[in-house]
Design a protein around this motif. Structure first.
Motif, PDB file in Angstrom:
ATOM      1  N   ASP A 196       0.810  -1.225   0.000  1.00 38.99           N
ATOM      2  CA  ASP A 196       0.000   0.000   0.000  1.00 38.99           C
ATOM      3  C   ASP A 196       0.839   1.267   0.000  1.00 38.99           C
ATOM      4  OD1 ASP A 196      -2.193  -1.560  -0.030  1.00 38.99           O
ATOM      5  OD2 ASP A 196      -2.825  -1.171   2.041  1.00 38.99           O
ATOM      6  N   ASN A 197       2.046   1.177   0.525  1.00 36.56           N
ATOM      7  CA  ASN A 197       2.854   2.400   0.619  1.00 36.56           C
ATOM      8  C   ASN A 197       4.324   2.031   0.791  1.00 36.56           C
ATOM      9  OD1 ASN A 197       3.356   5.121   0.663  1.00 36.56           O
ATOM     10  ND2 ASN A 197       1.907   5.562   2.318  1.00 36.56           N
ATOM     11  N   ARG A 220       8.410   3.888   1.905  1.00 37.47           N
ATOM     12  CA  ARG A 220       9.218   5.077   2.232  1.00 37.47           C
ATOM     13  C   ARG A 220      10.675   4.659   2.321  1.00 37.47           C
ATOM     14  NH1 ARG A 220      11.143   5.929   7.445  1.00 37.47           N
ATOM     15  NH2 ARG A 220      10.673   4.155   8.766  1.00 37.47           N
ATOM     16  N   LYS A 267       4.892  -0.794   3.340  1.00 36.17           N
ATOM     17  CA  LYS A 267       3.734  -1.059   4.190  1.00 36.17           C
ATOM     18  C   LYS A 267       2.863  -2.048   3.414  1.00 36.17           C
ATOM     19  CE  LYS A 267      -0.209   1.345   6.124  1.00 36.17           C
ATOM     20  NZ  LYS A 267      -1.004   2.537   5.894  1.00 36.17           N
ATOM     21  N   LEU A 324       2.294   2.899  -7.397  1.00 33.49           N
ATOM     22  CA  LEU A 324       3.342   2.592  -6.416  1.00 33.49           C
ATOM     23  C   LEU A 324       4.582   3.447  -6.659  1.00 33.49           C
ATOM     24  CD1 LEU A 324       2.853  -1.270  -6.306  1.00 33.49           C
ATOM     25  CD2 LEU A 324       2.492   0.294  -4.396  1.00 33.49           C
ATOM     26  N   LYS A 368       3.995   6.583  -5.059  1.00 27.20           N
ATOM     27  CA  LYS A 368       4.131   6.472  -3.589  1.00 27.20           C
ATOM     28  C   LYS A 368       5.605   6.537  -3.179  1.00 27.20           C
ATOM     29  CE  LYS A 368      -0.123   5.522  -2.173  1.00 27.20           C
ATOM     30  NZ  LYS A 368      -0.827   6.378  -1.237  1.00 27.20           N
ATOM     31  N   SER A 369       6.500   6.039  -4.051  1.00 25.19           N
ATOM     32  CA  SER A 369       7.928   6.031  -3.692  1.00 25.19           C
ATOM     33  C   SER A 369       8.473   7.460  -3.587  1.00 25.19           C
ATOM     34  CB  SER A 369       8.737   5.246  -4.728  1.00 25.19           C
ATOM     35  OG  SER A 369       8.938   6.041  -5.896  1.00 25.19           O
TER      36      SER A 369
END
Ligand code: FAD
Length: 499
Positions: free
Chosen positions: A209-210, A212, A222, A250, A253-254
């Motif tokens: 989903d995420n 970092r 995540k 995705l 999200k990165s």
């Protein structure tokens, strides 16, 4: 709160053909690296790589007319066709290595020999096909291609297509017997079975989903366990985003700068599948025609013999269409969800530029079965509606970005590896030529992300892909040897017995 955490060298997101290929390459190059896979569906190869979701053409530019362009001076440019063929030869070599090493036991579970043909009608198209044939037949990669504009010969090659055909216009076709039908779903499953036996941790029903970046430059993902809903944290030094249509989301999200300014445009697909075994037996080839004016290149109509579930099938399509979903199992909010401040101008420009394409795709969605039958009758004049059903194919997400040649918001029809400058993360976007070129595309990921390791990996890469770093088009003798060896390993040299 997370109830599971892990640390690993490599995380592959998505269990499609791309992750399967990258995982298998890495396992051969560095067997002791720990690799973990997260896939949100219940098994491997369920999205675009699934055999019912794509056309299963081993794309080697043997029959796809859109890879050879007629230039204003009337000559035919074959450079793209040569490059795609070279990439398919790379895939054939890697698959042969896996068969020779008994990592794949029965190649006929995923690849079958099948003539590839192009067929056109009308004087202008026939003249183009002849010029294309002449340009390709001088190249070692296209040896064995035949051309005919004799209806008698064409009746031998494609009886079903010639039966009941109005011959008041010239007609011509090319045929090459070294074409293939590839069951990319079966190949994906075979490779994931192998990876699982090699100790790769494959987690189905786990959605990423995420993500970092951590202080030490690794990536923390995540991950939602869809069996119960718990949230897990998993860390890796290298992440491959092989989420197919889910990759753009995705990548965003990165937060890597290389992903900014990129958008996606989804194109859906439908096939017609023949339900009458007598008709299925009357055809034995992949026959590609010419795309209609205004149609995107991936919706060139073709009539394909396929080998699915140990059975010979006959499919026609794909009919393109528009759906805002980025995956077949995706959400209606996928498209809007990827419009971000970094790409909104690019997306708006693309929207303005591609009104005719969007209109074409929406019209395609609205086609009735009878209208689709009319398109099929351009291939099989006597086709009867009751012999054909519709099946929904996979989604393709085409890349939209600003380019020097096309300007702001240019729609791209190829594949694109986007990676961070430090090589810690890479994503694969786009879907053409697709699964056929998975090995070359994953080699590009390795080159971009592991430049320090590449010199040490080179001997193994050459063992797996004997033509690694060499152009087969420029080395006819090597091409002949490799073509014969891969045909032998993959069981493509024997006469195919119709199933
Ligand atoms: C209609 C059509 C016809 C085609 N015809 C051909 C052809 O004839 N020949 C050819 O070579 N190619 C063809 N292609 C292209 C080819 O199918 C694709 O290029 C290829 O399958 C893409 O593989 P992939 O591994 O990138 O994606 P996929 O196979 O789509 O796999 C991606 C996986 O990632 C998972 N995923 C996504 N998001 C997440 C997340 N957040 N967390 C966890 N998992 C996630 C998905 O569930 C999916 O299983 C065709 C495609 C279509 C749609």
């Amino acid at each position: 709160m997370s109830d599971r955490q892990s640390q690993t060298e490599v995380i592959l997101i998505g269990a499609g053909i791309m992750s399967a290929t990258l995982g298998t390459l890495l396992k051969e190059l560095v067997p002791d690296w720990k690799i973990t896979v997260f896939e949100k569906l219940a098994s491997a190869g369920e999205e675009s790589s699934n055999e019912w979701n794509n056309a299963g053409t081993g794309h080697a530019a043997l029959c796809e007319l859109n890879y050879t362009v007629e230039k204003p001076d009337g000559t035919v440019d074959i450079s793209k066709a040569v490059s795609i063929n070279e990439q398919f030869q790379v895939s054939r070599q890697f698959w042969s290595y896996l068969v020779n090493g008994s990592l794949i036991r029965n190649p006929q579970e995923f690849i079958m020999p099948l003539p590839h043909m192009s067929m056109v009608q009308g004087e202008k198209n026939v003249s183009f096909l002849k010029k294309r044939f002449e340009a390709l037949s001088g190249n070692p990669l296209f040896q064995g291609m035949e051309y005919s504009d004799d209806p008698g010969k064409l009746k031998e090659w494609i009886p079903l297509i010639m039966q009941g055909r109005n011959l008041n216009e010239p007609i011509a076709a090319t045929k090459i017997d070294s074409g293939t039908d590839v069951n990319f779903g079966a190949l994906t499953r075979i490779l994931f079975d192998h990876l699982s036996q090699q100790g790769v941790g494959i987690n189905y029903k786990h959605s990423v989903d995420n993500m970092r970046r951590t202080a030490d430059g690794s990536w923390e993902l995540k991950v939602r366990n869809l069996n119960g809903g718990s949230v897990e944290r998993h860390t890796a030094q290298f992440v491959f985003i092989g989420g197919g249509g889910g990759s753009l989301h995705l990548l965003q999200k990165s937060g890597i700068p290389e992903g900014k300014g990129i958008g996606g445009f989804p194109v859906s697909g439908l096939f017609m599948v023949c339900t009458n075994p007598e008709i299925v037996q009357q055809h034995h080839a992949k026959v590609y025609g010419k795309a209609k004016v205004g149609a995107p290149p991936m919706s060139v109509p073709h009539l394909d013999t396929r080998f699915i579930d140990n059975k010979k099938s006959l499919l026609f399509g794909p009919f393109a269409g528009f759906s805002p979903k980025f995956l077949k199992t995706g959400s209606m909010f996928d498209l809007i969800g990827t419009v971000k401040p970094g790409n909104v101008m690019t997306m708006l420009a693309a929207g303005a530029k591609n009104v005719p394409l969007t209109k074409y795709l929406i019209e395609q969605v609205m086609l009735s079965k009878e209208k689709r039958m009319e398109e099929l009758r351009e291939f099989i004049p006597n086709a009867r509606s009751e012999d054909w059903d519709l099946v929904v194919a996979g989604q393709r997400v085409q890349v939209i970005k600003d380019t020097a040649a096309g300007g702001k918001g240019t729609l791209q029809f190829g594949t694109e590896v986007v990676s961070a400058a430090d090589g810690s993360i890479a994503a694969l976007l786009g879907a053409s030529p697709g699964a056929s070129t998975a090995v070359s595309v994953m080699l590009e990921v390795l080159k971009k992300c592991f430049p320090q390791q590449m010199p040490a990996w080179e001997p193994k890469l050459k063992e797996m892909i004997p033509s690694y770093g060499v152009s087969l088009a420029k080395n006819p003798k090597l091409n002949e040897e490799i073509h014969a060896a891969t045909a032998q390993a993959l069981g493509l040299s024997r006469e195919l017995q119709p199933v």
